[in-house]
Write an enzyme that holds these catalytic residues in place. Sequence first.
Site, PDB file in Angstrom:
ATOM      1  CD  GLN A  26      20.133 -98.916  51.927  1.00 61.66           C
ATOM      2  OE1 GLN A  26      19.840 -99.053  52.328  1.00 61.66           O
ATOM      3  NE2 GLN A  26      20.823-100.280  51.593  1.00 61.66           N
ATOM      4  CE1 TYR A  42      19.504-111.556  45.911  1.00 66.49           C
ATOM      5  CE2 TYR A  42      21.595-112.045  46.250  1.00 66.49           C
ATOM      6  CZ  TYR A  42      20.304-112.015  46.209  1.00 66.49           C
ATOM      7  OH  TYR A  42      19.637-113.545  46.496  1.00 66.49           O
ATOM      8  CD  GLU A  97      18.571-106.597  40.774  1.00 64.08           C
ATOM      9  OE1 GLU A  97      17.063-106.810  41.088  1.00 64.08           O
ATOM     10  OE2 GLU A  97      18.772-105.953  42.041  1.00 64.08           O
ATOM     11  CG  ASP A 156      22.600-104.984  49.361  1.00 62.31           C
ATOM     12  OD1 ASP A 156      22.116-105.029  50.785  1.00 62.31           O
ATOM     13  OD2 ASP A 156      22.135-103.846  49.189  1.00 62.31           O
ATOM     14  CB  CYS A 168      18.297-105.451  56.020  1.00 62.71           C
ATOM     15  SG  CYS A 168      18.157-106.265  54.774  1.00 62.71           S
TER      16      CYS A 168
END
Length: 462
Positions: free
Chosen positions: A294, A323, A344, A392, A419
């Site tokens: 991030q 994720y 992932e 996420d 997001c």
Amino acid sequence: MVSPRKGKRIRMLKKNDIIQVAISDLSHEGAGVAKHDGFVFFVDNALPEEVIDMRVLKVNKNSGFGKVEAYHYLSPARNADVNLTYLRTGIADLGHLTYEDQLTFKKKQVQDSLYKIAGISDVTVESTIGMTEPLAYRNKAQVPVRRVNGQLETGFFRKHSHDLIPISDYYIQDKEIDRLINFTRDLLRRFDIKPYDETEQTGLLRNIVVRRGHYSGEMMVVLVTTRPKVFRVDQVIEKIVEAFPAVVSIIQNINDENTNAIFGKDFKTLYGKDTITDSMLGNNYAISAQSFYQVNTVMAEKLYQTAIAFSDLSKDDIVIDAYSGIGTIGLSFAKTVKAVYGVEVIEAAVRDAQQNAALNGITNAYFVADTAEHAMATWAKDGIKPSVILVDPPRKGLTESFIQASVAMGPQKITYVSCNPATMARDIKRYQELGYKLAKVQPVDLFPQTHHVECVVLLIKE
């Protein structure tokens, strides 16, 4: 064309017409919204309550785009100090709005998406968690390099174009990153390094990428070039490290493709380490040139703290981290639960997550490279029963197959970090159809001065 309003005849608008309009709202991308004779126009650098002269740029069937020619009335919510360059490039497309009003806008984006897409109006959307110092927060920069007015320049592209606008102060980037970019730009000019020409497919240097650890201060420079050999590279490295001792990694990436992608496949460490190290919520992370990490460390910590609080975990809980990336969220959860299982699809990220678990002495977090759907089916066969599934996803949200697979695991809670409010609302609607109820909604401002908003929501099994 005849208007339904008393048969009034309306002149069809065309490009370059100038009309006076009042701005009534902001779009989800932060553009001013103006309505005129049945058309909806989107106008950059225009705020609700403002009255402007607008030049028509494009007209579609029922909508169009315009730009401000003159202001007749300015909104009291306008930030008059912002440099218009940041609006033209999209670096800070909400920079003309006061920060308090940015936070209100982002809350409204979440509310509107939940109501319009999921039909939800009975759940409180909390006020957006904002940043105390909402400037100079980005820990990563990806800056294109081009020739402008005969010399190598760094900056950002004008919105919807590949025209580079030279910039020295990037406004929302860590100031030390700005200094390093500008120093590197000046150094490469001295060594007569040829910038990339996208049209002619010539030149050497395409992009400069810089990462800086928020807490560690360690810095990485990535030079993205069109070919392996870089003229005077040893001298370039020597000068950078001499001027910036915090630079612990200089990497070359080769990208010789005709593409908009920043990186090519090949990386070569020219100086120092392959990674930099930084910390988040007390855990240390090795961050490579490619790692997803991030860009706003301070607000990412608040985002993850919110997700942890919503999940209300105990030492008996098992969490699935879909994720999982390099493990930043999952490893933050690991301290308070029995086990974390992360999945992932990017193998390099999984290796990073495993290394980060080892780096922090965390032995109850397990990461696999797989699709989430397949991994969850495997874990279910192995008798793993999660209390919480943490998701996420990217902006496109969740797939139907993922939603079905996660529901099949039967978790009591689903904690969703989003997001994109629109795809989040779509996915929440589907979860509600499958027996989960929306319980909590918390927007978090990871990207001050821009229209982007992150959100944490909690879904509970009914």
